[in-house]
Design a protein around this motif. Structure first.
Motif, short mmCIF file in Angstrom:
data_model
loop_
_atom_site.label_atom_id
_atom_site.label_comp_id
_atom_site.label_asym_id
_atom_site.label_seq_id
_atom_site.Cartn_x
_atom_site.Cartn_y
_atom_site.Cartn_z
N LYS A 20 0.80 -1.22 0.00
CA LYS A 20 0.00 0.00 0.00
C LYS A 20 0.83 1.28 0.00
O LYS A 20 0.42 2.30 -0.55
N THR A 21 2.01 1.24 0.64
CA THR A 21 2.81 2.46 0.77
C THR A 21 4.28 2.17 0.51
O THR A 21 4.74 1.03 0.59
N ALA A 22 5.03 3.24 0.23
CA ALA A 22 6.47 3.10 0.05
C ALA A 22 7.15 2.66 1.34
O ALA A 22 8.12 1.90 1.32
N GLU A 23 6.62 3.11 2.50
CA GLU A 23 7.18 2.70 3.78
C GLU A 23 7.03 1.20 3.99
O GLU A 23 7.96 0.54 4.48
N GLU A 24 5.88 0.67 3.62
CA GLU A 24 5.66 -0.77 3.74
C GLU A 24 6.61 -1.53 2.82
O GLU A 24 7.16 -2.58 3.20
N SER A 25 6.85 -0.99 1.63
CA SER A 25 7.80 -1.61 0.71
C SER A 25 9.19 -1.67 1.32
O SER A 25 9.88 -2.70 1.24
N GLN A 26 9.61 -0.58 1.96
CA GLN A 26 10.94 -0.56 2.58
C GLN A 26 11.05 -1.55 3.73
O GLN A 26 12.11 -2.16 3.94
N ASN A 27 9.97 -1.76 4.46
CA ASN A 27 9.97 -2.77 5.52
C ASN A 27 10.19 -4.16 4.95
O ASN A 27 10.91 -4.98 5.54
N HIS A 28 9.59 -4.42 3.79
CA HIS A 28 9.79 -5.72 3.14
C HIS A 28 11.25 -5.87 2.69
O HIS A 28 11.84 -6.95 2.81
N TYR A 29 11.84 -4.78 2.18
CA TYR A 29 13.24 -4.86 1.76
C TYR A 29 14.18 -5.14 2.95
O TYR A 29 15.18 -5.85 2.80
N THR A 30 13.85 -4.57 4.10
CA THR A 30 14.67 -4.83 5.29
C THR A 30 14.69 -6.32 5.60
O THR A 30 15.75 -6.90 5.89
N LEU A 31 13.54 -6.97 5.52
CA LEU A 31 13.47 -8.41 5.76
C LEU A 31 14.14 -9.20 4.64
O LEU A 31 14.75 -10.26 4.89
N TRP A 32 14.07 -8.68 3.42
CA TRP A 32 14.54 -9.41 2.25
C TRP A 32 16.04 -9.25 2.02
O TRP A 32 16.67 -10.03 1.31
N SER A 33 16.66 -8.25 2.63
CA SER A 33 18.02 -7.86 2.27
C SER A 33 19.03 -9.00 2.38
O SER A 33 19.97 -9.09 1.56
N GLN A 34 18.87 -9.89 3.35
CA GLN A 34 19.83 -10.96 3.55
C GLN A 34 19.82 -11.99 2.42
O GLN A 34 20.83 -12.63 2.13
N GLU A 35 18.66 -12.16 1.78
CA GLU A 35 18.51 -13.18 0.75
C GLU A 35 18.38 -12.59 -0.65
O GLU A 35 18.25 -13.32 -1.63
N TYR A 36 18.44 -11.27 -0.76
CA TYR A 36 18.11 -10.58 -2.00
C TYR A 36 18.96 -11.04 -3.18
O TYR A 36 18.43 -11.39 -4.23
N ASP A 37 20.26 -11.04 -3.02
CA ASP A 37 21.15 -11.39 -4.14
C ASP A 37 20.89 -12.81 -4.63
O ASP A 37 20.82 -13.06 -5.84
N ASP A 38 20.77 -13.75 -3.70
CA ASP A 38 20.51 -15.15 -4.07
C ASP A 38 19.15 -15.30 -4.74
O ASP A 38 19.00 -16.07 -5.70
N ASP A 39 18.17 -14.53 -4.27
CA ASP A 39 16.83 -14.63 -4.84
C ASP A 39 16.79 -14.10 -6.28
O ASP A 39 16.04 -14.63 -7.12
N LEU A 40 17.58 -13.09 -6.59
CA LEU A 40 17.61 -12.59 -7.97
C LEU A 40 18.17 -13.65 -8.92
O LEU A 40 17.75 -13.74 -10.08
N ILE A 41 19.09 -14.46 -8.44
CA ILE A 41 19.61 -15.57 -9.25
C ILE A 41 18.51 -16.59 -9.49
O ILE A 41 18.34 -17.10 -10.61
N ILE A 42 17.73 -16.89 -8.45
CA ILE A 42 16.62 -17.83 -8.58
C ILE A 42 15.63 -17.34 -9.63
O ILE A 42 15.12 -18.11 -10.45
N LEU A 43 15.37 -16.03 -9.64
CA LEU A 43 14.39 -15.46 -10.57
C LEU A 43 14.91 -15.35 -11.99
O LEU A 43 14.13 -15.24 -12.94
N GLY A 44 16.24 -15.34 -12.16
CA GLY A 44 16.80 -15.11 -13.48
C GLY A 44 16.74 -13.64 -13.84
O GLY A 44 16.37 -13.25 -14.96
N SER A 45 17.13 -12.78 -12.87
CA SER A 45 17.08 -11.34 -13.08
C SER A 45 18.35 -10.87 -13.79
O SER A 45 19.45 -11.02 -13.24
N ASP A 46 18.20 -10.32 -14.98
CA ASP A 46 19.35 -9.96 -15.81
C ASP A 46 19.57 -8.45 -15.92
O ASP A 46 20.45 -8.01 -16.66
N GLY A 47 18.78 -7.64 -15.21
CA GLY A 47 18.83 -6.20 -15.40
C GLY A 47 20.20 -5.59 -15.12
O GLY A 47 20.68 -4.74 -15.88
N CYS A 48 20.83 -6.02 -14.03
CA CYS A 48 22.13 -5.44 -13.68
C CYS A 48 23.19 -5.80 -14.72
O CYS A 48 24.06 -4.97 -15.05
N GLN A 49 23.12 -7.01 -15.25
CA GLN A 49 24.07 -7.40 -16.30
C GLN A 49 23.81 -6.62 -17.58
O GLN A 49 24.75 -6.21 -18.27
#
Length: 221
Positions: A20-49
């Motif tokens: 609903k809000t940008a603040e809520e989004s940031q709270n999710h990122y705080t929880l996600w930060s530890q697994e974020y890099d590995d999860d992008l590999i799982i998803l096949g995220s190519d944007g940074c490359q």
């Protein structure tokens, strides 16, 4: 990689975008930060490359250029540019989430500045105008992240003749995507930006219904 892993990771993405809000989004990122890099590999995220490939193609001075990784999260783009391309210039990273920035700080990048900043509608940044030769931003312009109008202010941080290298979704962002397109078109029509190059690719290519995305290179006029 199992379907369960993929589906669980996609749910994390949905939580950060369709909350609903940008603040809520940031709270999710705080929880996600530890697994974020590995999860992008799982998803096949190519944007940074994709952004790194465009950087290699269009940035001539890889020794003394000044780069801002805008909405840089855990610093994946900065890491690729620094280590794949052996970029020797100065790199700053800016993001709204301190936990994501902490993960970025642990990588072998050697940031000049690590900047925590919440970007508002004006896009005003806590840096001087024309501070950077290149701004790279990958996936930051999506709902509940950075307002679409903010691009008007963000580009002021690029020196004339400098580059904006950006990846973004081309579908699935609704009114947000339309408003962002309008802002980009306005900047181009006012001759503040000029499109130099672009390529389309599949975002999250490991999911069955991948999302069409694009990597764009603009020159600041």
């Amino acid at each position: 990689m199992s379907n369960k892993q993929l589906n669980e990771t996609l749910e994390k993405v949905k939580c950060t975008i369709w909350c609903k809000t940008a603040e809520e989004s940031q709270n999710h990122y705080t929880l996600w930060s530890q697994e974020y890099d590995d999860d992008l590999i799982i998803l096949g995220s190519d944007g940074c490359q994709m952004a790194t490939n465009m950087f290699l193609k269009h940035v001539k001075d890889k020794t003394s250029s000044k780069l801002l990784d805008f909405g840089g999260g855990t610093g994946i783009s900065s890491f690729l540019i620094r280590n794949q391309l052996q970029f020797q210039g100065e790199i700053d990273i800016m993001d709204a989430n301190i936990d994501m920035l902490y993960k970025a700080s642990q990588k072998k990048i050697g940031f000049r500045n690590i900047i925590r900043h919440f970007v508002g509608k004006s896009g005003d940044l806590p840096v001087r105008d024309e501070s950077y030769d290149v701004i790279v931003t990958t996936g930051a312009f999506i709902p509940k992240h950075i307002p679409p109008s903010a691009i008007q202010g963000v580009i002021k941080a690029i020196r004339p003749g400098g580059l904006l290298i950006m990846t973004r979704r081309l579908q699935g962002t609704g009114d947000y995507g339309e408003e962002f397109d309008q802002n980009i078109q306005q900047l181009c029509s006012e001759k503040k930006l000029e499109l130099l190059d672009h390529i389309e690719y599949d975002h999250f290519s490991n999911q069955e219904n991948s999302i069409k995305s694009g990597c764009f290179v603009y020159m600041r006029k």
